[in-house]
Design a protein around this motif. Structure first.
Motif, mmCIF file in Angstrom:
data_model
loop_
_atom_site.group_PDB
_atom_site.id
_atom_site.type_symbol
_atom_site.label_atom_id
_atom_site.label_comp_id
_atom_site.label_asym_id
_atom_site.label_seq_id
_atom_site.Cartn_x
_atom_site.Cartn_y
_atom_site.Cartn_z
ATOM 1 N N PRO A 1 6.575 -12.607 3.310
ATOM 2 C CA PRO A 1 6.350 -11.578 4.054
ATOM 3 C C PRO A 1 6.662 -10.304 3.066
ATOM 4 C CG PRO A 1 7.239 -13.268 5.558
ATOM 5 C CD PRO A 1 7.478 -13.557 4.415
ATOM 6 N N ALA A 2 7.962 -10.507 2.442
ATOM 7 C CA ALA A 2 8.409 -9.510 1.293
ATOM 8 C C ALA A 2 7.436 -9.315 0.436
ATOM 9 C CB ALA A 2 9.694 -10.024 0.706
ATOM 10 N N ASN A 3 6.399 -10.356 -0.104
ATOM 11 C CA ASN A 3 5.683 -9.892 -1.190
ATOM 12 C C ASN A 3 4.299 -9.445 -0.579
ATOM 13 O OD1 ASN A 3 6.940 -10.755 -3.261
ATOM 14 N ND2 ASN A 3 6.097 -12.955 -3.155
ATOM 15 N N VAL A 4 4.095 -9.522 0.836
ATOM 16 C CA VAL A 4 2.881 -9.035 1.610
ATOM 17 C C VAL A 4 3.408 -7.578 1.624
ATOM 18 C CG1 VAL A 4 1.822 -8.848 3.746
ATOM 19 C CG2 VAL A 4 2.041 -11.004 2.787
ATOM 20 N N ALA A 5 4.578 -7.165 1.826
ATOM 21 C CA ALA A 5 4.982 -5.736 1.940
ATOM 22 C C ALA A 5 4.970 -5.027 0.801
ATOM 23 C CB ALA A 5 6.456 -5.730 2.432
ATOM 24 N N VAL A 6 5.112 -5.607 -0.494
ATOM 25 C CA VAL A 6 4.979 -5.024 -1.740
ATOM 26 C C VAL A 6 3.781 -4.833 -2.104
ATOM 27 C CG1 VAL A 6 4.982 -5.474 -4.402
ATOM 28 C CG2 VAL A 6 6.964 -5.936 -2.711
ATOM 29 N N LEU A 7 2.730 -5.483 -1.580
ATOM 30 C CA LEU A 7 1.212 -5.337 -1.668
ATOM 31 C C LEU A 7 0.666 -4.400 -0.579
ATOM 32 C CD1 LEU A 7 -0.298 -8.854 -1.950
ATOM 33 C CD2 LEU A 7 -0.384 -7.134 -3.693
ATOM 34 N N LYS A 8 1.190 -4.185 0.380
ATOM 35 C CA LYS A 8 0.599 -3.100 1.486
ATOM 36 C C LYS A 8 1.203 -1.730 0.984
ATOM 37 C CE LYS A 8 1.505 -3.644 5.661
ATOM 38 N NZ LYS A 8 2.072 -3.988 6.957
ATOM 39 N N ASN A 9 2.477 -1.882 0.667
ATOM 40 C CA ASN A 9 2.939 -0.552 0.147
ATOM 41 C C ASN A 9 2.640 0.099 -1.074
ATOM 42 O OD1 ASN A 9 4.431 -0.548 2.676
ATOM 43 N ND2 ASN A 9 5.979 -1.686 1.896
ATOM 44 N N GLY A 10 1.867 -0.630 -1.846
ATOM 45 C CA GLY A 10 1.469 -0.178 -3.207
ATOM 46 C C GLY A 10 2.354 -0.162 -4.262
ATOM 47 N N ARG A 11 3.192 -1.153 -4.225
ATOM 48 C CA ARG A 11 4.467 -1.318 -5.083
ATOM 49 C C ARG A 11 4.085 -2.408 -6.243
ATOM 50 N NH1 ARG A 11 7.846 -1.284 -0.531
ATOM 51 N NH2 ARG A 11 8.325 -3.342 -1.147
ATOM 52 N N ALA A 12 3.068 -3.160 -5.771
ATOM 53 C CA ALA A 12 2.467 -4.297 -6.501
ATOM 54 C C ALA A 12 1.847 -3.590 -7.872
ATOM 55 C CB ALA A 12 1.685 -5.218 -6.141
ATOM 56 N N LYS A 13 2.181 -4.271 -9.168
ATOM 57 C CA LYS A 13 1.730 -3.839 -10.322
ATOM 58 C C LYS A 13 0.711 -4.701 -10.733
ATOM 59 C CE LYS A 13 4.964 -0.835 -11.391
ATOM 60 N NZ LYS A 13 4.693 0.650 -11.295
ATOM 61 N N ALA A 14 0.364 -5.830 -10.231
ATOM 62 C CA ALA A 14 -0.751 -6.751 -10.372
ATOM 63 C C ALA A 14 -1.040 -7.751 -9.101
ATOM 64 C CB ALA A 14 -0.422 -7.681 -11.872
ATOM 65 N N VAL A 15 -2.079 -8.387 -9.301
ATOM 66 C CA VAL A 15 -2.262 -9.327 -8.246
ATOM 67 C C VAL A 15 -3.070 -10.568 -8.948
ATOM 68 C CG1 VAL A 15 -4.297 -8.350 -7.214
ATOM 69 C CG2 VAL A 15 -3.221 -10.059 -6.071
ATOM 70 N N ARG A 16 -2.728 -11.800 -8.850
ATOM 71 C CA ARG A 16 -3.433 -12.868 -9.302
ATOM 72 C C ARG A 16 -4.813 -12.959 -8.743
ATOM 73 N NH1 ARG A 16 2.025 -15.746 -9.498
ATOM 74 N NH2 ARG A 16 2.427 -15.786 -11.885
#
Length: 73
Positions: A29-44
Motif C-alpha cells: 500500500p505504501a508503494n501504491v501511495a507513492v504512485l498515486k501522490n506523484g512521488r514515483a520517479k519510475a515505474v517498471r
C-alpha cells in the motif's frame, strides 16, 4: 511534474480500495501511495502491465502529460 498518475481516478471508477488493489497487483500500500501522490520517479513495465490487467485499462488511462510551462532542456 508534467506526468500525472491517475490511479486514484481508475480506483474510484471501480470502487476498489487501495488495499485490495495493492494486493491484487503485488505492491505494498505504501508503494501504491507513492504512485498515486506523484512521488514515483519510475515505474517498471511489468508493474504497469499488472496495474492495467487488474484495472482492465490501458496505460494511457493511468498516465497523463500536463504541460507545466517549463521549457524542455
Amino acid at each position: 511534474m508534467p506526468i500525472v498518475v491517475r490511479i486514484d481516478v481508475e480506483l474510484a471508477k471501480r470502487k476498489m480500495s487501495v488495499g485490495e488493489f495493492a494486493e491484487r497487483v503485488g505492491l505494498t500500500p505504501a508503494n501504491v501511495a507513492v504512485l498515486k501522490n506523484g512521488r514515483a520517479k519510475a515505474v517498471r513495465f511489468s508493474t504497469l502491465e499488472a496495474i492495467c490487467r487488474v484495472l482492465g485499462c490501458q496505460p494511457g488511462d493511468l498516465l497523463e502529460f500536463v504541460d507545466d510551462g517549463e521549457p524542455t532542456p
